[in-house]
Scaffold this motif. Structure first.
Motif, PDB file in Angstrom:
ATOM      1  N   VAL A 222       1.153  -0.945  -0.529  1.00 51.28           N
ATOM      2  CA  VAL A 222       0.646   0.435   0.076  1.00 51.28           C
ATOM      3  C   VAL A 222       0.764   1.103   0.017  1.00 51.28           C
ATOM      4  O   VAL A 222       0.441   1.777  -0.481  1.00 51.28           O
ATOM      5  CB  VAL A 222      -1.146  -0.262   0.722  1.00 51.28           C
ATOM      6  N   LYS A 226       0.636   4.130  -3.194  1.00 54.76           N
ATOM      7  CA  LYS A 226       0.328   5.314  -2.399  1.00 54.76           C
ATOM      8  C   LYS A 226       1.605   5.880  -3.581  1.00 54.76           C
ATOM      9  O   LYS A 226       0.955   7.894  -4.205  1.00 54.76           O
ATOM     10  CB  LYS A 226       0.263   5.891  -1.342  1.00 54.76           C
ATOM     11  N   LYS A 227       2.857   6.218  -3.467  1.00 51.44           N
ATOM     12  CA  LYS A 227       3.898   7.044  -3.594  1.00 51.44           C
ATOM     13  C   LYS A 227       3.975   6.860  -4.974  1.00 51.44           C
ATOM     14  O   LYS A 227       4.276   8.171  -5.852  1.00 51.44           O
ATOM     15  CB  LYS A 227       5.128   6.520  -2.863  1.00 51.44           C
ATOM     16  N   LEU A 229       1.547   6.771  -7.219  1.00 48.43           N
ATOM     17  CA  LEU A 229      -0.190   7.257  -7.482  1.00 48.43           C
ATOM     18  C   LEU A 229       0.749   8.928  -7.488  1.00 48.43           C
ATOM     19  O   LEU A 229      -0.202   9.889  -7.865  1.00 48.43           O
ATOM     20  CB  LEU A 229      -1.010   6.965  -6.348  1.00 48.43           C
ATOM     21  N   TRP A 248      -0.542  -4.694  -7.365  1.00 52.63           N
ATOM     22  CA  TRP A 248      -1.702  -4.675  -6.849  1.00 52.63           C
ATOM     23  C   TRP A 248      -2.786  -5.217  -6.249  1.00 52.63           C
ATOM     24  O   TRP A 248      -3.272  -5.223  -7.867  1.00 52.63           O
ATOM     25  CB  TRP A 248      -2.221  -2.746  -5.895  1.00 52.63           C
TER      26      TRP A 248
END
Length: 480
Positions: A222, A226-227, A229, A248
């Motif tokens: 996760v 996130k990084k 994205l 993912w």
């Protein structure tokens, strides 16, 4: 009367001399004072005022001169004084130094004397000049480095683009030299059906990288997602990767203790057909016929906690590990069409737009909130590359066998035959010809959706290779 007249004339002469000295004093105040009776008088800063005789000589001339009162033009003294005044004033007005001894370097010596009294100022000027030079050199060096970095970045981008084009050439063959409009349907169909270079039995060296599939590693995945994205930008601009750094929600790993196999199940590779013929998957009721015997089902390790790392290492060593891969072009078209069917309440992104951004459909669900719960994770998973689910943490092979969607019927026969050798005592044999029977009884016409999409948008061929370049490279498409 004569004496009185002589006395008056002498007084006038002395007065003239005093006036002359006063005038020159104020005009040349910057010269240094020198001896008063040395034949010339200078200002306090060295500027010569009056050449010729000294004051004593002038006084003697005045006393001993024949001051004729008959001369209409004045006495000799008056004429001499007048000439001296006129000569001095003329030279002063013209900016000339009327002292001949000053022409041979005395002015330079005075300037040197001035500098000798200002050593601190001189040192300060040298320091400031040195500092200014250093700052200029630093700016020039920085500018040169920035220009060099730009050139190197441009060269790297050009090299990467050339590499990608060369990779596309290896997939397309010589026909890739043609323009998009010149690509024939036959050429595109050949590209979509070409299998990977990696195929069949492999030299397994260890377990699949835990970061890619273990449930306890989900938080780490996760964080990386996130990084990605936040940082990701268009891959077409050579500024960032189109694919996340990890799978993912994670590679789908299934373990079956009855037939002693580990199946790494990919998306849109024919997994539904395999699922039914491998004893199904436990707790997965999707499209499972009512009354199906689930006695020999496989556990999905991603959600189940029965397979910990300590157990997984042993099972990975003893069990038969296999996976199926598919041509990235046809798999991409299949995923796009499938996801669009699951977005009835959303505006469907065009195929050419998804070619540039494989996760555009998932992003549309997230921005418009027009999809079912869990759709974003589902859509992202279907657009992930395949190859990261096949290798160990150090990049070595983690499976015993790689099958192809393009040859799934034949490859399943090989897989089922191997599992029948390993099955536990009392466990029924798998039907090795199951997919052959399904293929013969399925009279459905060939689905040409992938060919239609790429024929209408041939520019997507290169886009897909850029976005899934790890699959093309690691699965051996460039070697074909």
């Amino acid at each position: 009367m004569a004496a009185l007249r002589n006395t008056s004339l002498m007084g006038m002469a002395v007065l003239g001399v005093i006036l002359l000295f006063s005038l020159v004093w104020f005009s040349n105040s910057r010269a240094s004072s020198r001896a008063f009776f040395n034949g010339q008088w200078t200002s306090s800063q060295g500027g010569v005022i009056l050449p010729g005789k000294n004051l004593q000589e002038v006084a003697m001339d005045v006393e001993g001169s024949n001051l004729s009162t008959d001369s209409g033009e004045g006495s000799e003294v008056e004429n001499t004084l007048q000439q001296n005044v006129e000569q001095g004033d003329g030279q002063i007005e013209n900016g000339e130094n009327i002292d001949p001894t000053m022409e041979n370097g005395e002015e330079e010596e005075e300037e040197e004397d001035k500098e000798a009294y200002r050593p601190e100022v001189k040192k300060t000027n040298e320091k400031e000049a040195k500092k200014a030079k250093e700052e200029l050199d630093e700016k020039e060096a920085k500018k040169a480095k920035e220009e060099l970095d730009k050139e190197e970045a441009k060269k790297a981008a050009d090299d990467k683009r050339d590499s990608l084009e060369e990779g596309a050439d290896s997939v397309l063959g010589s026909t890739h030299q043609q323009t998009h409009k010149e690509l024939t349907v036959d050429v595109i169909e050949k590209m979509l059906s070409q299998p990977a270079g990696l195929h069949g039995f492999q030299n397994k060296t260890g377990m699949l990288d835990p970061l890619q599939w273990v449930h306890k590693k989900k938080s780490a995945r996760v964080a990386k997602i996130k990084k990605w994205l936040v940082q990701t930008v268009s891959y077409d601009n050579q500024e960032g990767p189109a694919q996340p750094p990890v799978q993912w929600p994670g590679c789908l790993v299934h373990v079956n203790h009855h037939y002693k196999f580990i199946w790494i199940k990919g998306k849109k590779v024919g997994g539904t057909s395999l699922r039914a013929n491998l004893g199904w998957i436990c707790k997965d009721s999707w499209n499972v016929p009512k009354g199906t015997d689930m006695s020999y089902c496989s556990e999905r390790v991603y959600k189940d906690s029965s397979m910990w790392i300590s157990h997984a290492n042993k099972w990975w060593k003893d069990y038969f590990v296999f996976s199926i891969v598919r041509n990235p072009y046809s798999r991409f078209a299949s995923s796009y069409t499938y996801i669009n069917k699951l977005m009835p309440n959303c505006p469907s992104p065009a195929f050419k737009d998804v070619c540039q951004d494989p996760f555009l459909q998932a992003k549309t669900c997230g921005m418009l909130r027009c999809c079912y719960n869990g759709a974003i994770e589902h859509h992202v998973h279907h657009m992930m590359e395949q190859s990261s689910c096949l290798f160990t943490e150090d990049g070595k092979m983690a499976v015993d066998f790689i099958g192809h969607t393009e040859t799934l019927t034949e490859d399943f026969q090989t897989i089922a035959g191997e599992l029948n050798k390993r099955r536990k005592k009392g466990v029924p044999k798998l039907d090795e010809a199951a997919l052959v029977k399904e293929k013969n009884t399925n009279k459905k016409a060939k689905d040409n959706y992938a060919l239609d999409l790429f024929t209408k948008h041939p520019e997507c061929l290169l886009q897909v290779q850029k976005n899934f370049d790890t699959d093309f490279k690691r699965l051996g498409y460039e070697e074909k």
